[in-house]
Design an enzyme around this catalytic site. Structure first.
Site, PDB file in Angstrom:
ATOM      1  N   GLY A   1      -1.893  -3.232   0.094  1.00  0.00           N
ATOM      2  CA  GLY A   1      -2.471  -1.963  -0.339  1.00  0.00           C
ATOM      3  C   GLY A   1      -1.799  -1.489  -1.606  1.00  0.00           C
ATOM      4  O   GLY A   1      -0.974  -2.209  -2.176  1.00  0.00           O
TER       5      GLY A   1
ATOM      6  N   GLY B 125       2.885  -1.064  -0.898  1.00  0.00           N
ATOM      7  CA  GLY B 125       3.338  -1.957   0.152  1.00  0.00           C
ATOM      8  C   GLY B 125       2.232  -2.789   0.764  1.00  0.00           C
ATOM      9  O   GLY B 125       1.246  -3.108   0.108  1.00  0.00           O
TER      10      GLY B 125
ATOM     11  N   VAL C  10       0.340  -4.660   4.627  1.00  0.00           N
ATOM     12  CA  VAL C  10      -0.039  -4.501   6.023  1.00  0.00           C
ATOM     13  C   VAL C  10       0.313  -5.797   6.746  1.00  0.00           C
ATOM     14  O   VAL C  10       0.035  -6.888   6.234  1.00  0.00           O
ATOM     15  CB  VAL C  10      -1.548  -4.194   6.152  1.00  0.00           C
ATOM     16  CG1 VAL C  10      -1.943  -4.012   7.603  1.00  0.00           C
ATOM     17  CG2 VAL C  10      -1.914  -2.967   5.331  1.00  0.00           C
TER      18      VAL C  10
ATOM     19  N   LYS D 180       1.063  -0.784   8.702  1.00  0.00           N
ATOM     20  CA  LYS D 180       1.070  -0.538   7.259  1.00  0.00           C
ATOM     21  C   LYS D 180       2.480  -0.085   6.891  1.00  0.00           C
ATOM     22  O   LYS D 180       2.988   0.887   7.457  1.00  0.00           O
ATOM     23  CB  LYS D 180       0.038   0.551   6.941  1.00  0.00           C
ATOM     24  CG  LYS D 180      -0.250   0.732   5.472  1.00  0.00           C
ATOM     25  CD  LYS D 180      -1.583   1.460   5.336  1.00  0.00           C
ATOM     26  CE  LYS D 180      -1.870   1.924   3.942  1.00  0.00           C
ATOM     27  NZ  LYS D 180      -3.212   2.513   3.838  1.00  0.00           N
TER      28      LYS D 180
ATOM     29  N   ASP E 196     -13.591   7.002  -0.800  1.00  0.00           N
ATOM     30  CA  ASP E 196     -13.429   5.619  -1.264  1.00  0.00           C
ATOM     31  C   ASP E 196     -14.148   4.660  -0.322  1.00  0.00           C
ATOM     32  O   ASP E 196     -13.605   3.647   0.101  1.00  0.00           O
ATOM     33  CB  ASP E 196     -11.937   5.280  -1.369  1.00  0.00           C
ATOM     34  CG  ASP E 196     -11.684   4.074  -2.269  1.00  0.00           C
ATOM     35  OD1 ASP E 196     -12.602   3.693  -3.040  1.00  0.00           O
ATOM     36  OD2 ASP E 196     -10.584   3.503  -2.205  1.00  0.00           O
TER      37      ASP E 196
HETATM   38  P1  ATP Z   1      -6.190   0.120  -1.348  1.00  0.00           P
HETATM   39  O1  ATP Z   1      -6.271   1.513  -1.809  1.00  0.00           O
HETATM   40  O2  ATP Z   1      -5.791  -0.866  -2.393  1.00  0.00           O
HETATM   41  O3  ATP Z   1      -7.401  -0.303  -0.588  1.00  0.00           O
HETATM   42  P2  ATP Z   1      -4.319   0.899   0.741  1.00  0.00           P
HETATM   43  O4  ATP Z   1      -2.877   1.064   0.387  1.00  0.00           O
HETATM   44  O5  ATP Z   1      -5.063   2.136   0.982  1.00  0.00           O
HETATM   45  O6  ATP Z   1      -4.983  -0.019  -0.317  1.00  0.00           O
HETATM   46  P3  ATP Z   1      -5.479  -0.249   3.110  1.00  0.00           P
HETATM   47  O7  ATP Z   1      -6.822  -0.381   2.482  1.00  0.00           O
HETATM   48  O8  ATP Z   1      -5.338   0.701   4.230  1.00  0.00           O
HETATM   49  O9  ATP Z   1      -4.356  -0.003   2.035  1.00  0.00           O
HETATM   50  O10 ATP Z   1      -4.995  -1.686   3.620  1.00  0.00           O
HETATM   51  C1  ATP Z   1      -4.935  -2.788   2.739  1.00  0.00           C
HETATM   52  C2  ATP Z   1      -5.585  -4.027   3.364  1.00  0.00           C
HETATM   53  O11 ATP Z   1      -4.887  -4.399   4.566  1.00  0.00           O
HETATM   54  C3  ATP Z   1      -7.025  -3.796   3.820  1.00  0.00           C
HETATM   55  O12 ATP Z   1      -7.941  -3.997   2.769  1.00  0.00           O
HETATM   56  C4  ATP Z   1      -7.166  -4.820   4.940  1.00  0.00           C
HETATM   57  O13 ATP Z   1      -7.451  -6.099   4.422  1.00  0.00           O
HETATM   58  C5  ATP Z   1      -5.785  -4.858   5.563  1.00  0.00           C
HETATM   59  N1  ATP Z   1      -5.730  -3.939   6.708  1.00  0.00           N
HETATM   60  C6  ATP Z   1      -5.483  -2.618   6.669  1.00  0.00           C
HETATM   61  N2  ATP Z   1      -5.510  -2.066   7.886  1.00  0.00           N
HETATM   62  C7  ATP Z   1      -5.801  -3.060   8.747  1.00  0.00           C
HETATM   63  C8  ATP Z   1      -5.988  -3.137  10.183  1.00  0.00           C
HETATM   64  N3  ATP Z   1      -5.881  -2.054  10.956  1.00  0.00           N
HETATM   65  N4  ATP Z   1      -6.290  -4.333  10.722  1.00  0.00           N
HETATM   66  C9  ATP Z   1      -6.410  -5.420   9.944  1.00  0.00           C
HETATM   67  N5  ATP Z   1      -6.241  -5.432   8.593  1.00  0.00           N
HETATM   68  C10 ATP Z   1      -5.939  -4.282   8.003  1.00  0.00           C
END
Ligand code: ATP
Ligand code: MG
Length: 378
Positions: A95, A98, A100, A115, A209
């Site tokens: 993400g 950091g 996940v 996360k 988003d």
């Molecule tokens: P961004 O803004 O770049 O999308 P972020 O920091 O908001 O990133 P998330 O989108 O919540 O992060 O998580 C990043 C990635 O991790 C997701 O696109 C997904 O592939 C994976 N991921 C997140 N949560 C889960 C979950 N609960 N189960 C499986 N995979 C997950």
């Protein structure tokens, strides 16, 4: 003067005061170490506590006191050790902050996604967004919204423990199927997503988003269920309040957001329209391989093509549905209620009536229920 007792931070006007002036409970609060600052030629050591609706910064000129505060706060914010409870496994995603990882609960053997956000690479504003993200996940309990199980914090990291979706995101689900889905399966996915949107909008939350990367599949099967994730950009807005911050992802973001005009929940409905278009046709309604400017220009000015390529094969009701969402003017766009009662869904027997009522009935109890869960688990 401050005194920390378990998770309560009491404050006093003088060191010898016998009664405190107030107390802040630190449940769900993040700790952030800051760089020392010079104030009137004197060096101060400082840290901030990020509360759900406020950031408070504390100063001391005594280095060892600072160290004691950091270790005591870390302990009281985080009484159990995450690593004693979970086996942390391989990375499953990256993400903005950091990564996940998959994790297995040592006792129950159940799988979770964790996360992990490193605080040193986050600004106070980033931490505030993370705080909002967690609060929103706490409020939301819906079959199509990712479940939050627990939150841990160490001096350097925040850990969010959530339900694990083994199926990857909707984008890779589409990729694996060469962007070809039956119209029925498209309607089914969009119906689930619309139910999740109706639910968050009823709490005055805007996702901001919405895109296939933020929709996860519960397993790898054809009929996998979906979970909406990533409330990192979401916001709670008051009825009739409008926002102007330019958020979202190009290709999915509404014209009014690009134009920096005031917007509200209806911006999520535009993104729902883009996702629906993609599911039904296999390509984006506003796209350009070489130029981001062009994508923005098309979003603002051009009508998508409804009579070419794969989209030509979409039913009349399906076309109507997408057209109703991809209205440049947000006041002409379908509302979430119109979406859920649309004939396109009815045609496939996707009717939400009882569920609508359930949501209304449940709403009052939700927060209380979840709060007691969280308090037990932290
Ligand atoms: P961004 O803004 O770049 O999308 P972020 O920091 O908001 O990133 P998330 O989108 O919540 O992060 O998580 C990043 C990635 O991790 C997701 O696109 C997904 O592939 C994976 N991921 C997140 N949560 C889960 C979950 N609960 N189960 C499986 N995979 C997950
Ligand atoms: Mg994401």
């Amino acid at each position: 003067y401050f005194k920390l007792e378990n998770k309560d931070l009491f404050f006093y006007s003088t060191k010898s005061s016998s009664s405190h002036k107030g107390m802040h409970n630190l449940s769900g609060v993040f700790l952030k170490k800051n760089e020392p600052v010079m104030i009137q030629k004197k060096k101060y050591y400082t840290f901030s506590l990020i509360f759900p609706n406020k950031i408070r910064t504390y100063y001391t000129d005594i280095n060892y006191e600072y160290a004691t505060w950091i270790s005591s706060l870390s302990q009281s914010l985080n009484p159990k050790n995450l690593f004693e409870l979970y086996d942390i496994k391989e990375g499953i995603g990256k993400g903005k902050f950091g990564f996940v990882k998959r994790a297995i609960h040592k006792k129950t053997k159940e799988e979770y996604a964790i996360k992990i956000m490193p605080k040193d690479s986050m600004t106070l504003q980033d931490l505030e967004l993370a705080q909002t993200e967690i609060n929103i996940m706490k409020i939301c309990q819906h079959p199509n919204i990712i479940k939050l199980y627990d939150i841990y914090e160490s001096a350097d990291f925040i850990y969010i423990i959530m339900e694990y979706c083994k199926g990857g995101d909707l984008f890779s689900y589409l990729e694996k199927r060469r962007f070809k889905l039956s119209e029925y399966r498209g309607a089914e996915i969009i119906h689930k997503l619309s139910m999740a949107l109706y639910y968050i909008h009823s709490f005055n939350i805007v996702h901001r988003d919405l895109k296939p990367e933020n929709i996860l599949m519960t397993d790898t099967s054809e009929e996998a269920d979906i979970r909406l994730v990533d409330f990192g950009l979401s916001k709670i807005i008051y009825p009739n309040e409008k926002m102007i911050e330019p958020y979202g992802t190009l290709s999915y973001v509404a014209p009014e957001v690009l134009l920096e005009e005031p917007y509200d929940q209806s911006a999520d409905l535009w993104s729902l329209g883009v996702v629906t278009y993609l599911l039904l046709s296999g390509y984006l309604p506003f796209d350009d391989k070489n130029s981001e400017r062009e994508i923005a220009r098309k979003t603002i000015q051009e009508e998508p093509k409804y009579t070419e390529g794969m989209f030509m094969l979409v039913s009349k009701k399906g076309k109507e549905f997408v057209k109703g969402l991809l209205k440049k003017n947000p006041t002409e766009r379908m509302t979430i209620e119109e979406v859920l009662t649309h004939d396109w869904f009815k045609k496939y027997g996707l009717v939400p009536k009882e569920r609508f009522n359930d949501i209304e009935k449940e709403k009052g109890n939700q927060f209380i229920l979840y709060t007691s869960n969280i308090i037990n688990s932290i």
